[in-house]
Scaffold this motif. Structure first.
Motif, short mmCIF file in Angstrom:
data_model
loop_
_atom_site.label_atom_id
_atom_site.label_comp_id
_atom_site.label_asym_id
_atom_site.label_seq_id
_atom_site.Cartn_x
_atom_site.Cartn_y
_atom_site.Cartn_z
N ASP A 194 1.48 -3.78 4.24
CA ASP A 194 1.52 -2.24 4.05
C ASP A 194 2.56 -1.58 3.50
OD1 ASP A 194 -0.90 -1.72 5.75
OD2 ASP A 194 0.12 -1.65 7.60
N ASN A 195 3.87 -2.22 3.57
CA ASN A 195 4.98 -1.63 3.01
C ASN A 195 5.88 -2.86 2.36
OD1 ASN A 195 6.43 -2.39 5.53
ND2 ASN A 195 5.38 -0.68 6.19
N LYS B 130 -0.22 -9.98 7.10
CA LYS B 130 1.05 -10.02 7.74
C LYS B 130 1.28 -10.92 8.89
CE LYS B 130 0.10 -5.79 8.74
NZ LYS B 130 0.13 -4.37 9.27
N GLU C 180 -3.72 1.87 -2.57
CA GLU C 180 -3.55 2.05 -1.03
C GLU C 180 -4.80 1.52 -0.24
OE1 GLU C 180 -4.35 6.46 -1.10
OE2 GLU C 180 -1.94 6.84 -1.77
N SER C 181 -5.83 1.15 -1.10
CA SER C 181 -7.07 0.33 -0.28
C SER C 181 -7.96 -0.12 -1.43
CB SER C 181 -7.57 1.45 0.76
OG SER C 181 -8.14 2.55 0.12
N ARG D 277 1.06 -1.49 0.00
CA ARG D 277 0.13 -0.06 0.02
C ARG D 277 0.79 1.18 -0.24
NH1 ARG D 277 -2.30 -3.22 4.32
NH2 ARG D 277 -4.43 -4.17 3.49
N THR D 278 1.91 1.31 -0.82
CA THR D 278 2.83 2.57 -0.72
C THR D 278 2.86 3.19 -2.12
OG1 THR D 278 4.63 0.90 -1.43
CG2 THR D 278 4.30 1.38 0.94
#
Length: 318
Positions: free
Chosen positions: A252-253, A282, A239-240, A234-235
């Motif tokens: 997330d990253n 995750k 994003e979503s 999501r970087t």
């Protein structure tokens, strides 16, 4: 098609177009005399390396060449629009072909909204080409080659280079990078076998664009029997929300992506290469294995590739 930052690097084998009015771009509409043809610049191929800054100028030049006679800039082919010929006469007079290096519609930059990419430029060009060449419902093709993600050719090239780099890290017998770039299954067999008979089993594609990174990893059919897995971060572009193509994991990253990949290998999760998997989550990995790659960039990619896990897996980061 791009104002490179260091023009001196390309000066030895490139040159700008002549200025309008010097006789090189202005010519009679019907070129029948040899001396008129000799005054024109001949273009044999159009290579689009990046999204141009001046779309109007570059689209105009490309359209001029697509409508030209044998690629002579300033000429117009008399075959254009001839319904008795294939493709209504377009691209029937040895006009130059176009090579695109990236199909991305958008890409992530410092600005908070994704910026238009080379794929957008291509669509704008194709839209104008259709308006110029199409008659009724008769569509006219534009001769081109598309490279870059998510093309299978791009991902197979990446796989071959990862196999070569992995062999260097593990001191395994290998072929040189030039051969790896064009290798077939037979040529890369030695690379896949790796060290102590352990073949490469998994490649994790980490990227922020579902249309290129995820789709490419989900679609590739490895010639070397390697399983590809997609990890969406999501970087950037994404994003979503629900991505257009389902990855094996959304995190997330890049830091979390490497953690998830390590844990996935440890648990020996099996997914068919090229299939659309279920969303992952995750999962923390031992801090000691990631201590040197917390911050992204090329250092992260280099260290991530160095994790051998008995030589069975590697990570590719966009």
């Amino acid at each position: 098609m791009w104002p490179f930052a260091d023009p001196d690097r390309y000066r030895s084998y490139t040159r700008p177009l002549e200025e309008i009015g010097k006789g090189h771009l202005l010519s009679p509409r019907n070129l029948t005399e040899a001396q008129n043809r000799a005054e024109l610049i001949k273009i044999d191929g159009i290579l689009v390396f990046n999204d141009p800054r001046d779309w109007a100028l570059d689209i105009q030049i490309i359209l001029d060449l697509l409508l030209s006679e044998e690629g002579y800039l300033g000429s117009i082919s008399p075959k254009n629009g001839d319904d008795s010929l294939d493709n209504r006469g377009y691209h029937q007079h040895e006009q130059p072909k176009i090579w695109f290096s990236n199909p991305d519609l958008s890409w992530a930059a410092a600005y908070h909204i994704p910026r238009l990419g080379q794929g957008s430029f291509k669509r704008a060009l194709f839209g104008l080409w259709t308006s110029i060449s199409q008659k009724d419902a008769h569509k006219v093709k534009i001769l081109h080659k598309q490279y870059g993600k998510p093309s299978d050719r791009m991902f197979q090239y990446g796989e071959n280079m990862l196999l070569w780099y992995r062999a260097q890290l593990l001191h395994a017998p290998s072929i040189n990078p030039v051969e790896a770039k064009q290798s077939t299954h037979n040529k890369t067999a030695g690379l896949v076998e790796g060290v102590l008979g352990q073949p490469l089993k998994h490649i994790y594609m980490v990227g922020d664009n579902p249309e290129s990174d995820v789709l490419g990893a989900n679609s590739i059919r490895s010639k070397n029997g390697v399983g590809w897995h997609s990890v969406l971060v999501r970087t950037g572009v994404y994003e979503s929300g629900t991505p257009a193509h389902t990855p094996n994991a959304i995190v997330d990253n890049v830091w979390d992506a490497v953690q998830w990949s390590i844990e996935d290998v440890k648990t020996a999760t099996s997914r068919n290469a090229g299939s659309e998997g279920a969303l992952g989550e995750k999962i923390a990995a031992p801090e000691s294995r990631l201590s040197s790659i917390r911050h992204g960039g090329s250092e992260l990619a280099a260290h991530a590739l160095a994790f051998p896990a008995r030589g069975e897996w590697t990570i590719g980061i966009d």
